[in-house]
Design a protein around this motif. Structure first.
Motif, mmCIF file in Angstrom:
data_model
loop_
_atom_site.group_PDB
_atom_site.id
_atom_site.type_symbol
_atom_site.label_atom_id
_atom_site.label_comp_id
_atom_site.label_asym_id
_atom_site.label_seq_id
_atom_site.Cartn_x
_atom_site.Cartn_y
_atom_site.Cartn_z
ATOM 1 N N ILE A 1 0.861 -0.922 -0.272
ATOM 2 C CA ILE A 1 -0.124 0.090 -0.496
ATOM 3 C C ILE A 1 1.532 0.869 0.194
ATOM 4 O O ILE A 1 -0.147 2.882 -0.481
ATOM 5 N N GLN A 2 2.191 1.431 0.751
ATOM 6 C CA GLN A 2 2.984 2.383 0.600
ATOM 7 C C GLN A 2 3.085 2.777 -0.700
ATOM 8 O O GLN A 2 3.492 3.599 -1.262
ATOM 9 N N GLU A 3 3.412 1.797 -1.425
ATOM 10 C CA GLU A 3 4.223 1.796 -2.875
ATOM 11 C C GLU A 3 3.255 1.978 -3.531
ATOM 12 O O GLU A 3 3.337 3.594 -4.173
ATOM 13 N N ARG A 4 2.152 1.638 -3.230
ATOM 14 C CA ARG A 4 0.981 2.276 -4.601
ATOM 15 C C ARG A 4 0.510 3.659 -3.909
ATOM 16 O O ARG A 4 0.221 5.322 -5.080
ATOM 17 N N VAL A 5 0.250 4.208 -2.795
ATOM 18 C CA VAL A 5 0.036 5.753 -2.510
ATOM 19 C C VAL A 5 1.694 6.603 -3.057
ATOM 20 O O VAL A 5 1.031 7.912 -3.456
ATOM 21 N N THR A 6 2.540 6.256 -2.789
ATOM 22 C CA THR A 6 3.324 7.430 -2.945
ATOM 23 C C THR A 6 3.810 7.723 -4.564
ATOM 24 O O THR A 6 3.771 8.383 -5.105
ATOM 25 N N ARG A 7 3.107 6.406 -5.071
ATOM 26 C CA ARG A 7 3.474 6.894 -6.773
ATOM 27 C C ARG A 7 1.913 7.682 -7.268
ATOM 28 O O ARG A 7 2.329 8.695 -7.808
ATOM 29 N N LEU A 8 1.190 7.352 -6.602
ATOM 30 C CA LEU A 8 0.167 8.622 -6.087
ATOM 31 C C LEU A 8 0.471 10.438 -5.862
ATOM 32 O O LEU A 8 0.798 10.928 -6.757
ATOM 33 N N LEU B 1 -9.032 1.064 2.939
ATOM 34 C CA LEU B 1 -8.909 2.123 2.336
ATOM 35 C C LEU B 1 -9.919 2.368 1.089
ATOM 36 O O LEU B 1 -10.438 0.597 0.239
ATOM 37 N N ASP B 2 -10.912 3.706 1.416
ATOM 38 C CA ASP B 2 -11.561 3.194 0.103
ATOM 39 C C ASP B 2 -11.665 4.886 -0.666
ATOM 40 O O ASP B 2 -12.983 5.072 -0.032
ATOM 41 N N GLY B 3 -11.319 4.817 -2.203
ATOM 42 C CA GLY B 3 -12.241 6.033 -3.030
ATOM 43 C C GLY B 3 -10.754 7.694 -2.287
ATOM 44 O O GLY B 3 -10.055 7.347 -1.401
ATOM 45 N N PHE B 4 -11.129 8.736 -3.182
ATOM 46 C CA PHE B 4 -10.796 9.819 -2.646
ATOM 47 C C PHE B 4 -11.552 10.427 -2.408
ATOM 48 O O PHE B 4 -12.293 10.597 -2.148
ATOM 49 N N VAL C 1 -6.242 20.252 0.161
ATOM 50 C CA VAL C 1 -5.724 18.926 0.472
ATOM 51 C C VAL C 1 -7.024 17.251 -0.181
ATOM 52 O O VAL C 1 -8.003 17.955 -0.569
ATOM 53 N N ILE C 2 -5.560 16.678 -0.743
ATOM 54 C CA ILE C 2 -6.559 15.591 -2.056
ATOM 55 C C ILE C 2 -6.086 14.177 -1.096
ATOM 56 O O ILE C 2 -4.940 14.457 -1.014
ATOM 57 N N TYR C 3 -7.281 13.350 -0.114
ATOM 58 C CA TYR C 3 -6.580 12.123 0.566
ATOM 59 C C TYR C 3 -7.225 10.812 -0.013
ATOM 60 O O TYR C 3 -7.937 11.425 -0.765
ATOM 61 N N ILE C 4 -6.965 9.680 0.245
ATOM 62 C CA ILE C 4 -7.306 8.536 -0.316
ATOM 63 C C ILE C 4 -8.453 8.426 1.613
ATOM 64 O O ILE C 4 -7.536 9.207 2.165
ATOM 65 N N HIS C 5 -9.327 8.389 1.152
ATOM 66 C CA HIS C 5 -9.972 7.977 2.473
ATOM 67 C C HIS C 5 -10.227 6.795 3.156
ATOM 68 O O HIS C 5 -9.847 5.816 2.467
ATOM 69 N N VAL C 6 -9.538 7.149 4.357
ATOM 70 C CA VAL C 6 -9.710 6.117 5.063
ATOM 71 C C VAL C 6 -10.956 5.393 6.164
ATOM 72 O O VAL C 6 -11.177 6.745 6.971
ATOM 73 N N ALA C 7 -11.626 4.559 6.157
ATOM 74 C CA ALA C 7 -13.039 3.935 6.489
ATOM 75 C C ALA C 7 -12.481 4.192 8.258
ATOM 76 O O ALA C 7 -11.827 3.721 8.700
ATOM 77 N N ASP D 1 -13.894 11.093 -8.851
ATOM 78 C CA ASP D 1 -14.535 9.202 -9.339
ATOM 79 C C ASP D 1 -13.399 8.430 -9.742
ATOM 80 O O ASP D 1 -14.773 7.415 -10.199
ATOM 81 N N GLN D 2 -12.192 8.599 -9.275
ATOM 82 C CA GLN D 2 -11.604 7.253 -9.112
ATOM 83 C C GLN D 2 -11.577 5.989 -8.145
ATOM 84 O O GLN D 2 -12.198 6.826 -6.983
ATOM 85 N N SER D 3 -11.458 5.420 -8.163
ATOM 86 C CA SER D 3 -11.461 4.279 -7.414
ATOM 87 C C SER D 3 -10.374 4.157 -6.680
ATOM 88 O O SER D 3 -8.772 3.942 -7.356
ATOM 89 N N PHE D 4 -10.110 3.813 -5.309
ATOM 90 C CA PHE D 4 -9.418 3.515 -5.221
ATOM 91 C C PHE D 4 -8.937 1.986 -3.680
ATOM 92 O O PHE D 4 -10.104 3.007 -3.397
ATOM 93 N N ALA D 5 -9.152 0.878 -3.583
ATOM 94 C CA ALA D 5 -9.021 -0.182 -2.654
ATOM 95 C C ALA D 5 -8.195 -0.381 -1.752
ATOM 96 O O ALA D 5 -7.799 -1.342 -3.174
ATOM 97 N N ALA D 6 -8.224 -0.703 -1.024
ATOM 98 C CA ALA D 6 -7.381 -1.623 -0.926
ATOM 99 C C ALA D 6 -7.309 -1.763 1.427
ATOM 100 O O ALA D 6 -8.014 -1.282 1.630
ATOM 101 N N ARG D 7 -6.893 -2.834 1.902
ATOM 102 C CA ARG D 7 -6.928 -2.992 3.458
ATOM 103 C C ARG D 7 -5.968 -3.924 3.334
ATOM 104 O O ARG D 7 -4.966 -4.545 2.638
ATOM 105 N N CYS D 8 -5.343 -3.422 5.302
ATOM 106 C CA CYS D 8 -4.700 -3.884 6.034
ATOM 107 C C CYS D 8 -4.702 -3.873 7.493
ATOM 108 O O CYS D 8 -5.466 -3.167 7.763
ATOM 109 N N TRP D 9 -3.715 -4.869 8.037
ATOM 110 C CA TRP D 9 -3.514 -4.614 9.118
ATOM 111 C C TRP D 9 -2.616 -4.197 9.754
ATOM 112 O O TRP D 9 -1.085 -4.144 9.433
#
Length: 186
Positions: free
Chosen positions: A16-23, A77-80, A87-93, A148-156
């Motif tokens: 997830i760190q790699e994916r977010v860093t690319r963004l 993590l679910d969407g933007f 500020v633009i961010y990835i939404h964290v439930a 309107d882009q999707s982003f989905a990930a989850r981790c413990w």
């Protein structure tokens, strides 16, 4: 008295760190917003505060005691989303477990240590991809692209991380294993 800038966060797994860093890098290249690249992808539990060097052991002891009584938490993590106009961010439930962890951290660590109350808004878990140096004009262009882009990930996440500013960027200073009282102590 020497002091340094710290904050307390949850860092997701390496994938997830790699994916977010690319963004973050995309936002830097496309929208000239590089400030988010100065820290690893994270969910802030307690925002930046100044702390004296001679009291770092006290801060670490407090975080160690707290982490022994806190359980690992799942990040979903679910969407933007955005805090307009910068500020633009990835939404964290904002799961009950995540909200409880953050509230308990404030009660058990921040208040007893008299950390400066820097939280001006209610806890809104998120992972920033562009902020601060994102112009209002570029915010509108970027938000039109991301909303309107999707982003989905989850981790413990099984560690609380204390980050320190080295004068250029935020880096991990120390991790604290989250282990609820029911878990055996290694």
């Amino acid at each position: 008295m020497n002091r340094r800038h710290y904050f307390i966060a949850l860092l997701p797994n390496a994938e997830i760190q790699e994916r977010v860093t690319r963004l973050k890098q995309y936002c830097c290249d496309r929208y000239q917003s590089q400030a988010a690249l100065r820290s690893p992808p994270h969910v802030t539990l307690y925002p930046p505060f100044w702390w004296p060097d001679e009291s770092v052991e006290e801060l670490e002891r407090s975080l160690e005691t707290f982490s022994c009584q806190a359980a690992p938490v799942e990040l979903i993590l679910d969407g933007f989303a955005a805090f307009a106009p910068r500020v633009i961010y990835i939404h964290v439930a904002p799961t009950p477990a995540l909200k409880t962890l953050q509230a308990q951290l404030v009660k058990a660590v921040a208040k007893p240590l008299n950390l400066p109350p820097t939280q001006r808004h209610p806890f809104t878990p998120h992972m920033t991809i562009a902020f601060r140096d994102l112009t209002k004009e570029n915010f509108h262009h970027a938000w039109a692209e991301f909303r309107d882009q999707s982003f989905a990930a989850r981790c413990w996440v099984s560690h609380l991380t204390l980050l320190v500013h080295n004068g250029q960027r935020w880096q991990s200073y120390r991790e604290f294993l989250l282990r609820s009282p029911a878990d055996p102590v290694p």
